[in-house]
Design a protein around this motif. Structure first.
Motif, short mmCIF file in Angstrom:
data_model
loop_
_atom_site.label_atom_id
_atom_site.label_comp_id
_atom_site.label_asym_id
_atom_site.label_seq_id
_atom_site.Cartn_x
_atom_site.Cartn_y
_atom_site.Cartn_z
N ASP A 183 0.86 -1.16 0.02
CA ASP A 183 -0.04 0.11 -0.01
C ASP A 183 0.86 1.16 -0.14
N ARG A 184 2.10 1.04 0.26
CA ARG A 184 3.03 2.42 0.44
C ARG A 184 3.60 2.63 -1.07
N LEU A 185 3.59 1.54 -1.92
CA LEU A 185 4.15 1.63 -3.23
C LEU A 185 3.69 3.05 -3.78
N PRO A 186 2.36 3.47 -3.97
CA PRO A 186 2.09 4.66 -4.63
C PRO A 186 2.93 5.89 -4.33
N LYS A 187 3.08 6.00 -2.82
CA LYS A 187 3.59 7.07 -2.31
C LYS A 187 5.17 7.25 -2.65
N LEU A 188 5.83 6.25 -3.23
CA LEU A 188 7.05 6.41 -3.75
C LEU A 188 7.23 7.28 -4.81
N ALA A 189 5.95 7.47 -5.46
CA ALA A 189 6.12 8.52 -6.76
C ALA A 189 6.41 9.93 -6.12
N ARG A 190 6.46 10.03 -5.00
CA ARG A 190 6.79 11.45 -4.20
C ARG A 190 8.18 11.43 -4.07
N ILE A 191 9.05 10.44 -4.20
CA ILE A 191 10.44 10.46 -3.73
C ILE A 191 11.16 10.24 -5.19
N ASN A 192 12.05 11.47 -5.58
CA ASN A 192 12.66 11.71 -6.83
C ASN A 192 13.82 10.62 -7.02
N GLN A 194 17.22 9.34 -9.51
CA GLN A 194 18.06 9.95 -10.71
C GLN A 194 17.49 10.32 -11.94
N VAL A 195 16.51 9.26 -12.17
CA VAL A 195 15.69 9.66 -13.48
C VAL A 195 14.13 9.12 -12.92
N LYS A 201 11.35 3.09 -10.27
CA LYS A 201 12.23 2.20 -10.19
C LYS A 201 11.81 1.00 -9.82
N ALA A 202 10.90 0.89 -8.52
CA ALA A 202 10.54 -0.29 -8.07
C ALA A 202 9.87 -1.21 -9.47
N GLU A 203 9.21 -0.48 -10.00
CA GLU A 203 8.41 -1.28 -11.20
C GLU A 203 9.41 -1.74 -12.25
N ARG A 204 10.57 -0.96 -12.55
CA ARG A 204 11.86 -1.45 -13.32
C ARG A 204 12.35 -2.64 -12.65
N LEU A 205 12.59 -2.61 -11.32
CA LEU A 205 13.18 -3.74 -10.48
C LEU A 205 12.37 -5.03 -10.62
N GLN A 206 11.00 -4.87 -10.48
CA GLN A 206 10.18 -6.20 -10.59
C GLN A 206 10.32 -6.73 -12.30
N LYS A 207 10.20 -5.76 -13.14
CA LYS A 207 10.50 -6.34 -14.54
C LYS A 207 11.84 -7.27 -14.68
#
Length: 290
Positions: A183-192, A194-195, A201-207
């Motif tokens: 449930d905290r995953l969407p809140k990571l969008a507020r944390i910048n 590098q790109v 980044k979490a979604e890229r890590l999952q892929k």
């Protein structure tokens, strides 16, 4: 080099302070100066003032005192090099003092308690003699006051100081456990990052994790000997596959927790504590991803 006997005085100024052949001992003994004519006399005079100049001697004294006190409560002092180096730089006349805290705080994961004691307070935790992962309700303070008469006040003061630190840790842990890492995953969008941001980044890590799992199965990589192999393929249990992929997605979610905000060095470790036995069964973020 304090092993070499120097006899020649070197005159210089630093920050408007002129070099000389006299110095002072501990402030608790007043400001009476002492003089010396060579390095050997200087070391002897410092010892008479209860000051240990050499870092290696100071460190040895701290280790010896800490282990002796820990043994007195059937424990072992948790001494790491970084903490020892820091304490050695903070004191010149080390005296170890044994302190105690309420056993109720042992319900908090030991990793958090150790971080509070070592990083925030520069205390030396004491582990169970038979289980180094299990803490005892004791810790050691290294005081810069060699007088035994001061020990009672030092002990009482530090035992009082640790309570609000532990209470904060309890509060943060209870609050963080109210929201799952997923449930905290969407809140990571507020944390910048590098790109983009940390959610991306979490979604890229999952892929990437999915790609790696598929590659392992294709190339017969035998990383876990207990797993079943069929022909030339390395097989991962379906439940385990889902655990690993889910762990990859939420591995960064503890960046949103109060505990990581307070103890940044525990990022990933806090995710372990929150997730174990909950969202992804027996899997944990650190074990499955890091």
């Amino acid at each position: 080099d304090t092993k070499t006997k120097f006899r020649e005085e070197i005159n210089f100024n630093f920050e408007n302070i002129k070099s000389s052949t006299f110095s002072y001992g501990l402030r608790i003994y007043g400001k009476k100066p002492f003089s010396f004519s060579n390095s050997e006399e200087y070391l002897s005079a410092l010892r008479a003032e209860s000051i240990i100049l050499r870092t290696d001697e100071r460190k040895a004294s701290i280790i010896s005192q800490a282990q002796t006190l820990a043994a007195s409560v059937n424990g072992t002092a948790i001494l790491d090099e970084e903490l020892l180096e820091e304490i050695c730089g903070l004191v010149e006349s080390p005296r170890a003092v044994l302190c105690e805290f309420s056993e109720k705080y042992l319900e908090v994961p030991s990793l958090i308690l150790k971080t509070v004691m070592k990083v925030h307070q520069r205390y030396i935790p004491i582990a169970n003699l038979n289980n180094s992962e299990e803490l005892t309700p004791y810790f050691i303070v290294i005081s810069n006051n060699p007088e035994s008469i001061a020990e009672k006040n030092i002990k009482a003061g530090n035992e009082k100081v640790i309570i609000p630190r532990f209470e904060d840790a309890c509060f943060f842990l209870n609050e963080d456990n109210k929201i799952s890492l997923a449930d905290r995953l969407p809140k990571l969008a507020r944390i910048n990052f590098q790109v983009g941001n940390m959610q991306e980044k979490a979604e890229r890590l999952q892929k990437m994790t999915e790609v790696l799992i598929n590659a392992l199965e294709r190339t017969n990589t035998n990383l876990v000997g207990s797993k079943t192999q069929s022909g030339s393929n390395y097989l991962i249990d379906a439940n385990e596959r889902n655990d690993i992929i889910q762990a990859a997605l939420i591995a960064k979610s503890d960046l949103d927790t109060k505990l990581v905000f307070e103890f940044t060095e525990l990022q990933g470790e806090i995710g372990d504590i929150i997730v174990t036995g909950k969202q992804i069964g027996r899997a944990s973020c650190r074990e499955r991803v890091y």
